[in-house]
Design an enzyme around this catalytic site. Structure first.
Site, mmCIF file in Angstrom:
data_model
loop_
_atom_site.group_PDB
_atom_site.id
_atom_site.type_symbol
_atom_site.label_atom_id
_atom_site.label_comp_id
_atom_site.label_asym_id
_atom_site.label_seq_id
_atom_site.Cartn_x
_atom_site.Cartn_y
_atom_site.Cartn_z
ATOM 1 N N ARG A 234 0.824 -1.114 -0.011
ATOM 2 C CA ARG A 234 -0.086 0.057 0.095
ATOM 3 C C ARG A 234 0.706 1.126 -0.034
ATOM 4 N NH1 ARG A 234 -3.739 -2.031 5.028
ATOM 5 N NH2 ARG A 234 -1.651 -3.291 5.253
ATOM 6 N N LYS B 192 8.935 -0.526 2.945
ATOM 7 C CA LYS B 192 7.806 0.313 3.966
ATOM 8 C C LYS B 192 8.493 0.556 5.273
ATOM 9 C CE LYS B 192 4.493 -1.631 6.059
ATOM 10 N NZ LYS B 192 2.945 -1.920 6.333
ATOM 11 N N GLY C 80 2.441 -14.236 5.960
ATOM 12 C CA GLY C 80 1.960 -13.877 7.342
ATOM 13 C C GLY C 80 2.453 -13.389 8.642
ATOM 14 N N ASP D 5 6.252 -1.466 11.312
ATOM 15 C CA ASP D 5 5.670 -0.475 10.884
ATOM 16 C C ASP D 5 4.683 0.168 11.811
ATOM 17 O OD1 ASP D 5 3.652 -2.389 11.113
ATOM 18 O OD2 ASP D 5 2.741 -2.121 9.242
ATOM 19 N N GLY E 208 -6.993 -4.934 13.238
ATOM 20 C CA GLY E 208 -7.601 -6.059 13.693
ATOM 21 C C GLY E 208 -8.257 -5.633 15.130
ATOM 22 N N ASN F 111 0.794 1.908 7.027
ATOM 23 C CA ASN F 111 0.583 1.067 5.885
ATOM 24 C C ASN F 111 0.600 1.693 4.477
ATOM 25 O OD1 ASN F 111 0.068 -1.278 7.418
ATOM 26 N ND2 ASN F 111 -1.782 -0.308 8.145
ATOM 27 N N ASN G 214 37.394 40.873 6.609
ATOM 28 C CA ASN G 214 36.369 41.277 6.153
ATOM 29 C C ASN G 214 36.329 41.444 4.465
ATOM 30 O OD1 ASN G 214 34.064 42.915 4.819
ATOM 31 N ND2 ASN G 214 33.953 44.023 6.816
ATOM 32 N N ASN H 187 37.529 28.636 -7.287
ATOM 33 C CA ASN H 187 38.206 27.581 -6.466
ATOM 34 C C ASN H 187 38.255 26.269 -7.523
ATOM 35 O OD1 ASN H 187 35.241 27.109 -6.677
ATOM 36 N ND2 ASN H 187 35.543 25.458 -4.947
ATOM 37 N N TYR H 188 37.856 26.719 -8.826
ATOM 38 C CA TYR H 188 37.472 25.144 -9.771
ATOM 39 C C TYR H 188 38.131 25.806 -11.209
ATOM 40 C CZ TYR H 188 35.153 21.408 -12.069
ATOM 41 O OH TYR H 188 34.722 20.256 -12.666
HETATM 42 C C1 UD1 Z 1 -1.587 -6.546 11.617
HETATM 43 C C2 UD1 Z 1 -2.391 -6.976 12.355
HETATM 44 C C3 UD1 Z 1 -3.683 -6.171 12.843
HETATM 45 C C4 UD1 Z 1 -3.313 -4.947 13.612
HETATM 46 C C5 UD1 Z 1 -2.130 -4.390 12.724
HETATM 47 C C6 UD1 Z 1 -1.620 -3.245 13.539
HETATM 48 C C7 UD1 Z 1 -2.263 -9.501 11.909
HETATM 49 C C8 UD1 Z 1 -2.677 -10.510 11.120
HETATM 50 N N1 UD1 Z 1 -2.495 -8.357 11.545
HETATM 51 O O1 UD1 Z 1 -2.210 -5.953 10.494
HETATM 52 O O2 UD1 Z 1 -4.384 -7.155 13.833
HETATM 53 O O3 UD1 Z 1 -4.307 -4.262 13.959
HETATM 54 O O4 UD1 Z 1 -1.023 -5.074 12.328
HETATM 55 O O5 UD1 Z 1 -0.730 -2.211 12.727
HETATM 56 O O6 UD1 Z 1 -1.159 -9.780 12.598
HETATM 57 N N2 UD1 Z 1 5.234 -8.958 8.082
HETATM 58 C C9 UD1 Z 1 6.065 -9.757 8.237
HETATM 59 N N3 UD1 Z 1 5.511 -10.848 7.351
HETATM 60 C C10 UD1 Z 1 4.717 -11.097 6.718
HETATM 61 C C11 UD1 Z 1 3.540 -10.235 6.901
HETATM 62 C C12 UD1 Z 1 3.506 -8.895 7.484
HETATM 63 O O7 UD1 Z 1 7.126 -9.716 8.708
HETATM 64 O O8 UD1 Z 1 4.478 -12.188 5.892
HETATM 65 C C13 UD1 Z 1 5.277 -7.862 8.942
HETATM 66 C C14 UD1 Z 1 5.024 -6.496 8.184
HETATM 67 O O9 UD1 Z 1 6.428 -6.154 7.457
HETATM 68 C C15 UD1 Z 1 4.758 -5.472 9.409
HETATM 69 C C16 UD1 Z 1 3.910 -6.427 10.270
HETATM 70 O O10 UD1 Z 1 4.353 -7.548 10.139
HETATM 71 O O11 UD1 Z 1 5.909 -4.756 9.612
HETATM 72 C C17 UD1 Z 1 2.297 -6.079 10.235
HETATM 73 O O12 UD1 Z 1 2.006 -6.567 8.698
HETATM 74 P P1 UD1 Z 1 0.966 -5.804 8.015
HETATM 75 O O13 UD1 Z 1 0.735 -6.615 6.754
HETATM 76 O O14 UD1 Z 1 1.169 -4.427 7.973
HETATM 77 O O15 UD1 Z 1 -0.116 -6.292 8.994
HETATM 78 P P2 UD1 Z 1 -1.736 -5.420 9.119
HETATM 79 O O16 UD1 Z 1 -2.560 -5.731 8.154
HETATM 80 O O17 UD1 Z 1 -1.204 -4.142 9.460
HETATM 81 CA CA CA Z 2 0.511 -2.849 9.260
#
Ligand code: UD1
Ligand code: CA
Length: 481
Positions: free
Chosen positions: A18, A25, A82, A108, A145, A233, A382, A391-392
């Site tokens: 996003r 990010k 995830g 983030d 969430g 995000n 002064n 200089n160049y």
């Molecule tokens: C996540 C939470 C949500 C919460 C929100 C807060 C989950 C499923 N959801 O959602 O409940 O309200 O954060 O900001 O956890 N990341 C990884 N590997 C991955 C996916 C993500 O390391 O495979 C990292 C991302 O780089 C980021 C963080 O996890 O730093 C959160 O990921 P993001 O996809 O932004 O989750 P949200 O949709 O914001």
């Molecule tokens: Ca997030």
């Protein structure tokens, strides 16, 4: 302080789709640091010995950024997507027998203060919980969430926006994505997390419901400042996070004795330092590792980047990068100080003056319309209006040395490499190609010749010639009286 019972796992492997950016990010910057840098700074001040950052998308760039954080170890996430999988590979990268607490942070979510993490840890340990959540009440919970509580008010689970029912979407308590877990409980619950959800990902948030269902204790701490829960995000949230952080930094300096006349138009990086009784006037940016001494006045309309400003100095409507400004020096309006400009105490760089890679001695003045580059300027000098150090030579840069108490006439050009000895002077318009000995007056402009009557003879009928005729009549009349 070191905490052997605490490990920190920072999730930073996501795509950040996003943001619509070539930069990952968590490497976008606010307040002088990357988002990840803010998170790691808080993590580091907790004193954890074990810090793991989970990476995948643009992993090399992120790993490179960890050079500033010795002891922090990057861990690669595999193709299973995830936050749950990310947390799992992070935990697997801890010593197998680690049985302490794991603070899981998102790369983030940059604004949560270390005191909040500390109160989560305290509550977690006091309650002997399996998991401790942070909760935040948001007027607009969209995108986050939601924390779902049972009839008894206890946390039951977290539901993602995309998987939520209408009544769950109405819940205003959100999950900022910061958790403390007992390591064994986290390992166990993660091994049972599936991918049966709207995104087909392993959700870390599912761990809460699993732990609760297994009879584990879930504690909760409410964020003292809901704005700190902001997750970045997209660029809108990035701008919002920058604004919130800026407000916080400005307030901190105000409390510490800095006058900030217009907080709305002032930007101060989290990395800058200001002493007491500094005054910051509107529309001023104080960025990077800038340090400002006591009683200095900065602004209006000034930008300082990675620069030092001495006590009592004044910098008005100017652009200053990688420069050092001595105590009591005055800069601007409209000066441009570039890398390696070093002005000693009481020096002056005035209007439309550019200085780079040069030292200007104590009390020396470059007041108007000048370029000083690759030069060493002594004390009490002064440089008259329009001084230029050339200089160049199209191939190489050369230095100009100007001794103590040198005064140059207006519009002097010094063609480097060249030296002006102590106390030397130059005539107006001089072009200095050869060294000037101490105490000499150097002149290079030919003596003036006036060709009388030239305009009447060569430009008859022009307004200039008419003006001359009027002047002649006035002269005659004056003579006649
Ligand atoms: C996540 C939470 C949500 C919460 C929100 C807060 C989950 C499923 N959801 O959602 O409940 O309200 O954060 O900001 O956890 N990341 C990884 N590997 C991955 C996916 C993500 O390391 O495979 C990292 C991302 O780089 C980021 C963080 O996890 O730093 C959160 O990921 P993001 O996809 O932004 O989750 P949200 O949709 O914001
Ligand atoms: Ca997030």
């Amino acid at each position: 302080m070191t905490e052997q019972n605490l490990a920190i796992v920072v999730l930073a492997a996501g795509r950040g789709t996003r943001m619509k950016s070539a930069t990952p990010k968590v490497l976008h910057r606010i307040g002088g640091r990357t988002l990840l840098g803010h998170v790691l700074r808080s993590a580091e001040s907790l004193g954890a010995e074990l810090v793991r950052v989970v990476v995948r998308h643009e992993r090399d760039l992120i790993v490179e950024s960890l050079a500033d954080h010795p002891g922090v170890v990057a861990v690669d996430q595999d193709e299973v997507p995830g936050t749950g999988r990310a947390a799992q590979v992070g935990v697997e990268a801890l010593p197998a027998d680690f049985a302490g607490d794991v603070l899981v942070l998102s790369g983030d979510v940059p604004l949560i203060e270390v005191s909040t993490f500390q109160s989560m840890l305290d509550e977690h340990r006091r309650r002997g919980a399996d998991a401790t959540l942070l909760g935040a009440e948001l007027a607009d919970p969209d995108g986050y969430g939601r924390i779902i509580r049972g009839a008894d008010g206890m946390v039951e689970r977290i539901v993602e926006q995309r998987d939520a029912t209408a009544s769950e979407l109405a819940v205003s308590e959100i999950n900022p994505g910061v958790y403390v877990f007992r390591a064994p409980a986290l390992r166990d619950a993660l091994s049972r997390v599936g991918t049966d959800n709207a995104q087909g990902e392993m959700y870390l948030t599912d761990v809460i419901g699993l732990l609760r269902a297994a009879g584990g204790g879930i504690a909760g701490v409410t964020a003292p400042d809901a704005a700190a829960a902001l997750g970045v995000n997209d660029r809108v949230q990035l701008g919002e996070a920058a604004r919130i952080l800026n407000q916080r930094v400005i307030r901190r300096w105000q409390v510490d004795g800095v006058t900030i006349q217009d907080p709305q138009t002032t930007w101060i990086d989290d990395t800058a330092t200001l002493a007491r009784d500094v005054t910051v006037l509107p529309n001023t940016h104080i960025l990077g590792a800038t340090a400002i001494g006591e009683g200095a006045t900065i602004g209006p309309d000034t930008s300082l980047v990675d620069s030092e400003v001495g006590e009592g100095a004044s910098v008005r409507r100017s652009d200053v990068t990688l420069a050092v400004i001595g105590a009591g020096a005055t800069i601007g309006p409209w000066a441009y100080l570039r890398a390696g400009a070093e002005l000693a105490d009481g020096a002056k760089a005035g209007t439309f003056v550019e200085i780079k890679n040069s030292t200007i001695g104590a009390g020396s003045k470059v007041p108007h319309l000048s370029y000083v580059g690759d030069s060493d300027v002594g004390e009490g000098v002064n440089l008259g209006a329009g001084a230029i150090t050339a200089n160049y030579d199209d191939v190489h840069k050369h230095r100009t040395h100007i001794g103590d108490h040198v005064h140059t006439g207006s519009h002097t050009v010094m063609i480097a490499p060249v030296r002006l000895g102590d106390g030397a002077k130059t005539g107006a318009g001089a072009v200095i190609r050869k060294d000037v000995p101490a105490g000499a007056l150097a002149m290079s402009v030919a003596p003036q010749r006036n060709l009388d009557g030239w305009v009447e003879n060569n430009r008859a009928g022009t307004p200039a010639a008419d003006a001359v005729a009027r002047a002649r009549r006035a002269e005659k009349q004056a003579d006649g009286e």
